[in-house]
Enzyme design. Structure first.
Site, PDB file in Angstrom:
ATOM      1  N   SER A   1       0.829  -1.208   0.000  1.00 13.18           N
ATOM      2  CA  SER A   1       0.000   0.000   0.000  1.00 13.18           C
ATOM      3  C   SER A   1       0.860   1.252   0.000  1.00 13.18           C
ATOM      4  CB  SER A   1      -0.871  -0.014   1.255  1.00 13.18           C
ATOM      5  OG  SER A   1      -1.480   1.231   1.457  1.00 13.18           O
TER       6      SER A   1
ATOM      7  N   LYS B   1       1.954  -3.670   6.667  1.00 13.65           N
ATOM      8  CA  LYS B   1       2.402  -3.599   5.265  1.00 13.65           C
ATOM      9  C   LYS B   1       3.906  -3.348   5.202  1.00 13.65           C
ATOM     10  CE  LYS B   1      -1.561  -4.321   3.278  1.00 13.65           C
ATOM     11  NZ  LYS B   1      -1.834  -5.631   2.694  1.00 13.65           N
TER      12      LYS B   1
ATOM     13  N   TYR C   1      -2.159  -1.386  11.130  1.00 12.24           N
ATOM     14  CA  TYR C   1      -2.428  -1.859   9.766  1.00 12.24           C
ATOM     15  C   TYR C   1      -1.292  -1.451   8.832  1.00 12.24           C
ATOM     16  CZ  TYR C   1      -3.821  -1.335   4.945  1.00 12.24           C
ATOM     17  OH  TYR C   1      -3.792  -1.350   3.575  1.00 12.24           O
TER      18      TYR C   1
HETATM   19  C1  UD1 Z   1      -7.207   4.310   3.865  1.00 17.78           C
HETATM   20  C2  UD1 Z   1      -6.057   4.023   4.749  1.00 17.78           C
HETATM   21  C3  UD1 Z   1      -5.011   3.287   3.956  1.00 17.78           C
HETATM   22  C4  UD1 Z   1      -5.604   2.016   3.390  1.00 17.78           C
HETATM   23  C5  UD1 Z   1      -6.818   2.352   2.552  1.00 17.78           C
HETATM   24  C6  UD1 Z   1      -7.520   1.090   2.077  1.00 17.78           C
HETATM   25  C7  UD1 Z   1      -6.017   5.842   6.388  1.00 17.78           C
HETATM   26  C8  UD1 Z   1      -5.264   7.002   6.905  1.00 17.78           C
HETATM   27  N1  UD1 Z   1      -5.502   5.231   5.322  1.00 17.78           N
HETATM   28  O1  UD1 Z   1      -6.769   5.189   2.843  1.00 17.78           O
HETATM   29  O2  UD1 Z   1      -3.922   2.985   4.762  1.00 17.78           O
HETATM   30  O3  UD1 Z   1      -4.655   1.365   2.604  1.00 17.78           O
HETATM   31  O4  UD1 Z   1      -7.740   3.125   3.320  1.00 17.78           O
HETATM   32  O5  UD1 Z   1      -8.442   0.608   2.963  1.00 17.78           O
HETATM   33  O6  UD1 Z   1      -7.042   5.501   6.903  1.00 17.78           O
HETATM   34  N2  UD1 Z   1     -13.175  10.553   3.349  1.00 17.78           N
HETATM   35  C9  UD1 Z   1     -14.229  11.387   3.669  1.00 17.78           C
HETATM   36  N3  UD1 Z   1     -15.357  10.843   4.183  1.00 17.78           N
HETATM   37  C10 UD1 Z   1     -15.512   9.499   4.407  1.00 17.78           C
HETATM   38  C11 UD1 Z   1     -14.435   8.639   4.081  1.00 17.78           C
HETATM   39  C12 UD1 Z   1     -13.280   9.203   3.560  1.00 17.78           C
HETATM   40  O7  UD1 Z   1     -14.136  12.601   3.489  1.00 17.78           O
HETATM   41  O8  UD1 Z   1     -16.556   9.070   4.901  1.00 17.78           O
HETATM   42  C13 UD1 Z   1     -11.956  11.117   2.763  1.00 17.78           C
HETATM   43  C14 UD1 Z   1     -10.707  10.875   3.594  1.00 17.78           C
HETATM   44  O9  UD1 Z   1     -10.521  11.895   4.538  1.00 17.78           O
HETATM   45  C15 UD1 Z   1      -9.629  10.868   2.503  1.00 17.78           C
HETATM   46  C16 UD1 Z   1     -10.351  10.296   1.277  1.00 17.78           C
HETATM   47  O10 UD1 Z   1     -11.736  10.475   1.529  1.00 17.78           O
HETATM   48  O11 UD1 Z   1      -9.245  12.163   2.210  1.00 17.78           O
HETATM   49  C17 UD1 Z   1     -10.061   8.833   1.037  1.00 17.78           C
HETATM   50  O12 UD1 Z   1     -10.323   8.118   2.239  1.00 17.78           O
HETATM   51  P1  UD1 Z   1     -10.337   6.525   2.297  1.00 17.78           P
HETATM   52  O13 UD1 Z   1     -11.173   5.985   1.211  1.00 17.78           O
HETATM   53  O14 UD1 Z   1     -10.664   6.138   3.691  1.00 17.78           O
HETATM   54  O15 UD1 Z   1      -8.849   6.106   1.938  1.00 17.78           O
HETATM   55  P2  UD1 Z   1      -7.466   6.557   2.606  1.00 17.78           P
HETATM   56  O16 UD1 Z   1      -7.654   7.220   3.900  1.00 17.78           O
HETATM   57  O17 UD1 Z   1      -6.689   7.276   1.574  1.00 17.78           O
END
Ligand code: UD1
Length: 341
Positions: free
Chosen positions: A127, A156, A152
Protein backbone atom coordinates in the site's frame (compact mmCIF):
# COMPACT_ATOMS: atom_id res chain seq x y z
CA UNK A 1 -2.29 -27.44 -19.45
CA UNK A 2 -3.21 -24.12 -17.91
CA UNK A 3 -0.80 -22.56 -15.46
CA UNK A 4 -2.10 -22.56 -11.91
CA UNK A 5 -2.04 -19.49 -9.70
CA UNK A 6 -3.13 -19.26 -6.09
CA UNK A 7 -4.99 -16.10 -5.09
CA UNK A 8 -5.31 -15.67 -1.34
CA UNK A 9 -8.16 -13.38 -0.37
CA UNK A 10 -9.60 -14.15 -3.79
CA UNK A 11 -13.23 -13.63 -2.81
CA UNK A 12 -12.45 -10.12 -1.55
CA UNK A 13 -12.65 -6.84 -3.39
CA UNK A 14 -9.32 -6.66 -5.21
CA UNK A 15 -8.82 -10.43 -5.15
CA UNK A 16 -12.04 -11.20 -7.03
CA UNK A 17 -11.25 -8.66 -9.76
CA UNK A 18 -7.77 -10.12 -10.05
CA UNK A 19 -9.18 -13.66 -10.31
CA UNK A 20 -11.25 -12.50 -13.30
CA UNK A 21 -8.21 -11.02 -15.04
CA UNK A 22 -6.16 -14.19 -14.51
CA UNK A 23 -8.93 -16.44 -15.81
CA UNK A 24 -9.36 -14.21 -18.84
CA UNK A 25 -5.61 -14.35 -19.45
CA UNK A 26 -5.82 -18.17 -19.59
CA UNK A 27 -4.77 -19.23 -16.09
CA UNK A 28 -6.35 -21.71 -13.71
CA UNK A 29 -7.18 -19.84 -10.51
CA UNK A 30 -7.28 -21.40 -7.04
CA UNK A 31 -8.66 -19.31 -4.20
CA UNK A 32 -8.12 -19.54 -0.46
CA UNK A 33 -10.18 -17.20 1.71
CA UNK A 34 -11.52 -17.42 5.25
CA UNK A 35 -14.52 -15.25 4.26
CA UNK A 36 -13.87 -12.98 7.24
CA UNK A 37 -14.49 -9.91 5.10
CA UNK A 38 -16.07 -11.24 1.92
CA UNK A 39 -18.88 -13.46 0.73
CA UNK A 40 -18.77 -16.74 -1.13
CA UNK A 41 -21.17 -15.15 -3.66
CA UNK A 42 -18.27 -13.45 -5.35
CA UNK A 43 -17.39 -16.86 -6.83
CA UNK A 44 -20.71 -16.74 -8.69
CA UNK A 45 -19.85 -13.23 -9.89
CA UNK A 46 -16.50 -14.46 -11.18
CA UNK A 47 -18.25 -17.35 -12.93
CA UNK A 48 -20.83 -15.07 -14.54
CA UNK A 49 -18.10 -12.90 -15.99
CA UNK A 50 -15.63 -15.56 -17.08
CA UNK A 51 -17.70 -18.75 -17.40
CA UNK A 52 -15.36 -20.41 -14.90
CA UNK A 53 -15.79 -20.93 -11.18
CA UNK A 54 -12.41 -21.06 -9.48
CA UNK A 55 -11.62 -23.89 -7.12
CA UNK A 56 -12.17 -22.53 -3.62
CA UNK A 57 -10.95 -23.51 -0.16
CA UNK A 58 -12.21 -21.82 2.98
CA UNK A 59 -9.67 -21.67 5.75
CA UNK A 60 -7.38 -19.31 7.58
CA UNK A 61 -3.84 -18.93 6.31
CA UNK A 62 -2.56 -18.78 9.86
CA UNK A 63 -3.52 -22.46 10.06
CA UNK A 64 -0.24 -23.89 8.87
CA UNK A 65 -1.39 -27.51 8.87
CA UNK A 66 -4.31 -26.77 6.59
CA UNK A 67 -2.15 -24.64 4.36
CA UNK A 68 0.40 -27.42 4.12
CA UNK A 69 -2.35 -29.92 3.20
CA UNK A 70 -3.56 -27.53 0.53
CA UNK A 71 -0.11 -27.29 -1.07
CA UNK A 72 0.32 -31.03 -0.74
CA UNK A 73 -2.88 -31.47 -2.77
CA UNK A 74 -1.89 -28.79 -5.32
CA UNK A 75 1.74 -29.38 -6.20
CA UNK A 76 1.67 -27.41 -9.45
CA UNK A 77 1.00 -23.86 -8.26
CA UNK A 78 3.27 -21.57 -10.26
CA UNK A 79 2.60 -18.27 -8.54
CA UNK A 80 0.98 -16.92 -5.40
CA UNK A 81 -0.82 -13.59 -5.37
CA UNK A 82 -1.28 -12.74 -1.73
CA UNK A 83 -4.15 -10.40 -0.83
CA UNK A 84 -5.60 -12.00 2.29
CA UNK A 85 -5.24 -9.54 5.17
CA UNK A 86 -7.17 -7.33 7.53
CA UNK A 87 -7.31 -3.76 6.28
CA UNK A 88 -9.29 -1.48 8.58
CA UNK A 89 -7.08 1.26 9.96
CA UNK A 90 -9.24 2.10 13.01
CA UNK A 91 -9.76 -1.52 13.97
CA UNK A 92 -6.03 -2.12 13.78
CA UNK A 93 -5.44 0.60 16.38
CA UNK A 94 -7.94 -1.09 18.70
CA UNK A 95 -6.72 -4.64 18.02
CA UNK A 96 -3.04 -4.45 17.10
CA UNK A 97 -2.19 -8.05 17.99
CA UNK A 98 -4.99 -9.37 15.83
CA UNK A 99 -3.52 -7.45 12.89
CA UNK A 100 0.06 -8.51 13.46
CA UNK A 101 -0.87 -12.14 14.05
CA UNK A 102 -3.14 -12.41 11.04
CA UNK A 103 -1.37 -10.27 8.46
CA UNK A 104 2.17 -11.32 9.30
CA UNK A 105 1.39 -14.90 10.37
CA UNK A 106 -0.35 -15.58 7.06
CA UNK A 107 2.51 -14.10 5.10
CA UNK A 108 5.18 -16.10 6.88
CA UNK A 109 3.26 -19.36 6.49
CA UNK A 110 2.88 -18.72 2.77
CA UNK A 111 6.54 -17.85 2.31
CA UNK A 112 7.47 -21.11 4.03
CA UNK A 113 5.26 -22.97 1.55
CA UNK A 114 6.94 -21.27 -1.42
CA UNK A 115 10.19 -22.73 -0.23
CA UNK A 116 8.90 -26.17 0.65
CA UNK A 117 6.82 -26.60 -2.51
CA UNK A 118 9.07 -24.65 -4.88
CA UNK A 119 6.52 -22.05 -5.87
CA UNK A 120 8.90 -19.52 -7.28
CA UNK A 121 6.78 -16.43 -7.83
CA UNK A 122 5.15 -14.36 -5.12
CA UNK A 123 3.20 -11.13 -5.63
CA UNK A 124 2.36 -9.13 -2.53
CA UNK A 125 -0.40 -6.64 -1.96
CA UNK A 126 1.18 -3.57 -0.36
CA UNK A 127 0.00 0.00 0.00
CA UNK A 128 1.02 3.61 -0.54
CA UNK A 129 0.41 3.91 3.18
CA UNK A 130 4.10 2.97 3.58
CA UNK A 131 5.04 6.47 2.33
CA UNK A 132 3.03 8.25 5.05
CA UNK A 133 2.77 11.97 4.27
CA UNK A 134 5.31 12.20 1.46
CA UNK A 135 7.78 15.08 1.36
CA UNK A 136 7.84 15.08 -2.43
CA UNK A 137 5.07 14.51 -4.94
CA UNK A 138 4.49 12.50 -7.02
CA UNK A 139 5.75 9.59 -4.93
CA UNK A 140 8.45 7.42 -6.47
CA UNK A 141 9.29 3.87 -5.44
CA UNK A 142 12.49 5.09 -3.81
CA UNK A 143 10.74 7.76 -1.76
CA UNK A 144 11.42 7.12 1.91
CA UNK A 145 9.16 4.79 3.86
CA UNK A 146 7.94 6.67 6.92
CA UNK A 147 6.99 5.43 10.33
CA UNK A 148 3.53 3.89 10.11
CA UNK A 149 0.68 5.68 11.84
CA UNK A 150 -1.37 2.53 12.47
CA UNK A 151 -0.74 -1.16 13.12
CA UNK A 152 -2.43 -1.86 9.77
CA UNK A 153 0.09 0.36 7.95
CA UNK A 154 2.86 -1.20 9.99
CA UNK A 155 1.87 -4.72 8.89
CA UNK A 156 2.40 -3.60 5.27
CA UNK A 157 5.83 -2.15 6.08
CA UNK A 158 6.94 -5.16 8.10
CA UNK A 159 5.57 -7.54 5.46
CA UNK A 160 7.69 -5.83 2.81
CA UNK A 161 10.75 -6.18 5.07
CA UNK A 162 10.03 -9.84 5.74
CA UNK A 163 9.76 -10.53 2.01
CA UNK A 164 12.92 -8.55 1.27
CA UNK A 165 14.95 -10.42 3.89
CA UNK A 166 13.57 -13.79 2.82
CA UNK A 167 14.40 -13.12 -0.84
CA UNK A 168 17.99 -12.31 0.13
CA UNK A 169 18.55 -15.85 1.33
CA UNK A 170 16.19 -17.68 -1.02
CA UNK A 171 17.69 -16.85 -4.37
CA UNK A 172 15.43 -19.30 -6.23
CA UNK A 173 12.35 -17.36 -5.22
CA UNK A 174 11.27 -14.03 -6.62
CA UNK A 175 8.78 -11.51 -5.48
CA UNK A 176 7.11 -8.26 -6.42
CA UNK A 177 5.40 -5.95 -3.94
CA UNK A 178 2.71 -3.75 -5.46
CA UNK A 179 1.99 -0.55 -3.59
CA UNK A 180 -1.60 0.40 -4.29
CA UNK A 181 -2.84 3.94 -4.14
CA UNK A 182 -6.65 4.17 -3.65
CA UNK A 183 -8.46 1.33 -5.45
CA UNK A 184 -12.11 2.12 -6.24
CA UNK A 185 -14.82 1.17 -8.73
CA UNK A 186 -16.02 -2.23 -9.83
CA UNK A 187 -16.04 -4.60 -12.78
CA UNK A 188 -18.06 -3.15 -15.67
CA UNK A 189 -20.45 -6.13 -15.53
CA UNK A 190 -21.42 -5.05 -11.97
CA UNK A 191 -21.22 -8.74 -10.99
CA UNK A 192 -18.38 -8.14 -8.53
CA UNK A 193 -17.37 -5.08 -6.51
CA UNK A 194 -16.54 -3.79 -3.07
CA UNK A 195 -18.71 -5.22 -0.30
CA UNK A 196 -17.97 -3.44 2.96
CA UNK A 197 -19.34 -5.18 6.04
CA UNK A 198 -20.98 -2.61 8.30
CA UNK A 199 -20.35 1.11 7.97
CA UNK A 200 -17.77 1.75 5.26
CA UNK A 201 -14.52 3.46 6.25
CA UNK A 202 -13.53 4.31 2.73
CA UNK A 203 -14.81 7.19 0.67
CA UNK A 204 -16.34 5.62 -2.43
CA UNK A 205 -18.47 2.91 -0.79
CA UNK A 206 -19.69 5.59 1.62
CA UNK A 207 -20.67 7.79 -1.33
CA UNK A 208 -22.57 5.04 -3.15
CA UNK A 209 -24.30 3.86 0.04
CA UNK A 210 -25.39 7.43 0.75
CA UNK A 211 -26.68 7.92 -2.77
CA UNK A 212 -28.71 4.71 -2.59
CA UNK A 213 -30.18 5.62 0.78
CA UNK A 214 -28.36 3.26 3.16
CA UNK A 215 -26.53 6.22 4.79
CA UNK A 216 -28.08 9.60 5.47
CA UNK A 217 -25.18 11.76 4.43
CA UNK A 218 -21.50 11.67 3.68
CA UNK A 219 -19.13 13.52 5.99
CA UNK A 220 -16.25 15.12 4.12
CA UNK A 221 -13.37 14.94 6.59
CA UNK A 222 -11.59 18.30 6.55
CA UNK A 223 -12.08 21.31 4.28
CA UNK A 224 -9.24 23.57 5.41
CA UNK A 225 -6.25 21.57 4.22
CA UNK A 226 -3.53 23.21 2.19
CA UNK A 227 -4.97 21.99 -1.13
CA UNK A 228 -6.80 23.86 -3.93
CA UNK A 229 -10.29 23.19 -2.54
CA UNK A 230 -9.28 22.44 1.05
CA UNK A 231 -10.03 18.69 0.94
CA UNK A 232 -7.51 15.82 0.88
CA UNK A 233 -5.97 14.57 -2.33
CA UNK A 234 -5.58 10.92 -3.31
CA UNK A 235 -4.67 8.92 -6.38
CA UNK A 236 -7.84 6.92 -7.08
CA UNK A 237 -7.25 3.92 -9.33
CA UNK A 238 -9.83 1.71 -11.02
CA UNK A 239 -9.77 -1.76 -9.45
CA UNK A 240 -9.80 -3.41 -12.91
CA UNK A 241 -6.65 -1.50 -13.92
CA UNK A 242 -5.13 -2.56 -10.63
CA UNK A 243 -6.15 -6.20 -11.14
CA UNK A 244 -4.52 -6.27 -14.59
CA UNK A 245 -1.24 -5.13 -13.05
CA UNK A 246 -1.15 -8.35 -11.03
CA UNK A 247 -1.26 -10.48 -14.17
CA UNK A 248 1.54 -8.41 -15.69
CA UNK A 249 3.65 -8.57 -12.51
CA UNK A 250 3.14 -12.33 -12.24
CA UNK A 251 4.13 -12.86 -15.88
CA UNK A 252 7.22 -10.74 -15.33
CA UNK A 253 8.26 -13.24 -12.66
CA UNK A 254 7.14 -16.36 -14.54
CA UNK A 255 9.04 -15.24 -17.64
CA UNK A 256 12.15 -14.22 -15.69
CA UNK A 257 11.89 -10.61 -16.80
CA UNK A 258 12.53 -9.31 -13.28
CA UNK A 259 15.75 -7.36 -12.68
CA UNK A 260 16.21 -8.56 -9.11
CA UNK A 261 14.43 -11.17 -7.03
CA UNK A 262 12.59 -8.54 -5.02
CA UNK A 263 11.05 -5.57 -6.78
CA UNK A 264 8.35 -3.09 -5.94
CA UNK A 265 6.09 -0.92 -8.02
CA UNK A 266 3.65 1.87 -7.30
CA UNK A 267 0.21 1.30 -8.76
CA UNK A 268 -1.59 4.57 -9.30
CA UNK A 269 -2.78 6.79 -12.13
CA UNK A 270 -0.41 9.65 -11.37
CA UNK A 271 -3.33 12.03 -10.92
CA UNK A 272 -4.40 13.41 -7.58
CA UNK A 273 -8.07 14.18 -6.99
CA UNK A 274 -9.66 15.92 -4.04
CA UNK A 275 -12.63 14.54 -2.12
CA UNK A 276 -14.83 17.24 -3.66
CA UNK A 277 -13.67 16.30 -7.15
CA UNK A 278 -14.60 12.69 -6.46
CA UNK A 279 -18.06 13.80 -5.31
CA UNK A 280 -18.46 15.97 -8.42
CA UNK A 281 -17.56 13.10 -10.70
CA UNK A 282 -19.97 10.82 -8.84
CA UNK A 283 -22.80 13.35 -9.16
CA UNK A 284 -22.16 13.70 -12.88
CA UNK A 285 -22.06 9.96 -13.57
CA UNK A 286 -25.00 9.03 -11.32
CA UNK A 287 -27.01 12.06 -12.45
CA UNK A 288 -28.00 12.97 -8.92
CA UNK A 289 -27.01 15.25 -6.09
CA UNK A 290 -25.16 13.71 -3.19
CA UNK A 291 -26.08 14.63 0.36
CA UNK A 292 -22.83 15.63 2.08
CA UNK A 293 -21.49 18.00 4.70
CA UNK A 294 -18.06 19.37 5.47
CA UNK A 295 -16.86 18.29 8.91
CA UNK A 296 -13.67 18.20 10.99
CA UNK A 297 -10.56 16.44 9.82
CA UNK A 298 -10.25 12.70 10.42
CA UNK A 299 -7.26 11.99 12.65
CA UNK A 300 -4.41 10.27 10.87
CA UNK A 301 -5.35 11.32 7.34
CA UNK A 302 -2.57 12.10 4.92
CA UNK A 303 -3.14 15.44 3.14
CA UNK A 304 -1.84 14.73 -0.36
CA UNK A 305 -0.54 11.60 -2.00
CA UNK A 306 -0.31 10.52 -5.61
CA UNK A 307 1.95 8.23 -7.54
CA UNK A 308 4.81 8.70 -9.93
CA UNK A 309 3.86 6.20 -12.64
CA UNK A 310 7.06 6.22 -14.66
CA UNK A 311 8.62 3.08 -13.19
CA UNK A 312 5.44 1.00 -13.47
CA UNK A 313 4.76 2.32 -16.99
CA UNK A 314 8.26 1.79 -18.35
CA UNK A 315 9.64 -1.11 -16.38
CA UNK A 316 6.52 -3.15 -15.65
CA UNK A 317 4.91 -2.16 -18.93
CA UNK A 318 1.56 -1.34 -17.34
CA UNK A 319 -0.61 1.74 -17.57
CA UNK A 320 -4.03 2.65 -16.24
CA UNK A 321 -6.78 2.97 -18.84
CA UNK A 322 -9.76 4.18 -16.84
CA UNK A 323 -10.51 7.61 -15.45
CA UNK A 324 -12.32 8.92 -12.39
CA UNK A 325 -15.69 9.03 -14.19
CA UNK A 326 -15.30 5.34 -15.14
CA UNK A 327 -14.55 4.56 -11.51
CA UNK A 328 -17.62 6.39 -10.24
CA UNK A 329 -19.99 4.97 -12.83
CA UNK A 330 -18.87 1.39 -12.22
CA UNK A 331 -19.07 1.84 -8.43
CA UNK A 332 -22.58 3.21 -8.82
CA UNK A 333 -23.70 0.39 -11.13
CA UNK A 334 -22.37 -2.12 -8.63
CA UNK A 335 -24.23 -0.48 -5.73
CA UNK A 336 -27.45 -0.58 -7.77
CA UNK A 337 -26.91 -4.19 -8.68
CA UNK A 338 -26.36 -5.07 -5.02
CA UNK A 339 -29.66 -3.49 -4.15
CA UNK A 340 -31.45 -5.67 -6.68
CA UNK A 341 -29.81 -8.84 -5.41
C1 UD1 B 1 -7.21 4.31 3.86
C2 UD1 B 1 -6.06 4.02 4.75
C3 UD1 B 1 -5.01 3.29 3.96
C4 UD1 B 1 -5.60 2.02 3.39
C5 UD1 B 1 -6.82 2.35 2.55
C6 UD1 B 1 -7.52 1.09 2.08
C7 UD1 B 1 -6.02 5.84 6.39
C8 UD1 B 1 -5.26 7.00 6.90
N1 UD1 B 1 -5.50 5.23 5.32
O1 UD1 B 1 -6.77 5.19 2.84
O2 UD1 B 1 -3.92 2.98 4.76
O3 UD1 B 1 -4.65 1.37 2.60
O4 UD1 B 1 -7.74 3.13 3.32
O5 UD1 B 1 -8.44 0.61 2.96
O6 UD1 B 1 -7.04 5.50 6.90
N2 UD1 B 1 -13.18 10.55 3.35
C9 UD1 B 1 -14.23 11.39 3.67
N3 UD1 B 1 -15.36 10.84 4.18
C10 UD1 B 1 -15.51 9.50 4.41
C11 UD1 B 1 -14.44 8.64 4.08
C12 UD1 B 1 -13.28 9.20 3.56
O7 UD1 B 1 -14.14 12.60 3.49
O8 UD1 B 1 -16.56 9.07 4.90
C13 UD1 B 1 -11.96 11.12 2.76
C14 UD1 B 1 -10.71 10.87 3.59
O9 UD1 B 1 -10.52 11.89 4.54
C15 UD1 B 1 -9.63 10.87 2.50
C16 UD1 B 1 -10.35 10.30 1.28
O10 UD1 B 1 -11.74 10.48 1.53
O11 UD1 B 1 -9.24 12.16 2.21
C17 UD1 B 1 -10.06 8.83 1.04
O12 UD1 B 1 -10.32 8.12 2.24
P1 UD1 B 1 -10.34 6.52 2.30
O13 UD1 B 1 -11.17 5.98 1.21
O14 UD1 B 1 -10.66 6.14 3.69
O15 UD1 B 1 -8.85 6.11 1.94
P2 UD1 B 1 -7.47 6.56 2.61
O16 UD1 B 1 -7.65 7.22 3.90
O17 UD1 B 1 -6.69 7.28 1.57
Amino acid sequence: MKKQVLITGGTGYIGSHTAVEFIEAGYEVLIIDNLSNSKIDSLDGIEKITGTKPEFAQFDLTDKLKLNDFFEAHPNIEAIIHFAAYKAVGESVAKPMMYYQNNLGSLMNLLEMTKKYKTKSFVFSSSCTVYGEPEELPVKENSPVQEATSPYGNTKQIAEEIIRDFMKVEQDLKSIALRYFNPVGAHESAEIGELPLGVPNNLVPFITQTAIGIRKELSVFGFDYDTPDGTCIRDYIHVVDLAKAHVIATERLLNNKNKSNYEMFNLGTGTGNSVLEVIKSFEKMSKQKLNYKLVDRRPGDVVKVYSDTEFANNELGWKTEKNLDDMMLSAWNWENNLKNK
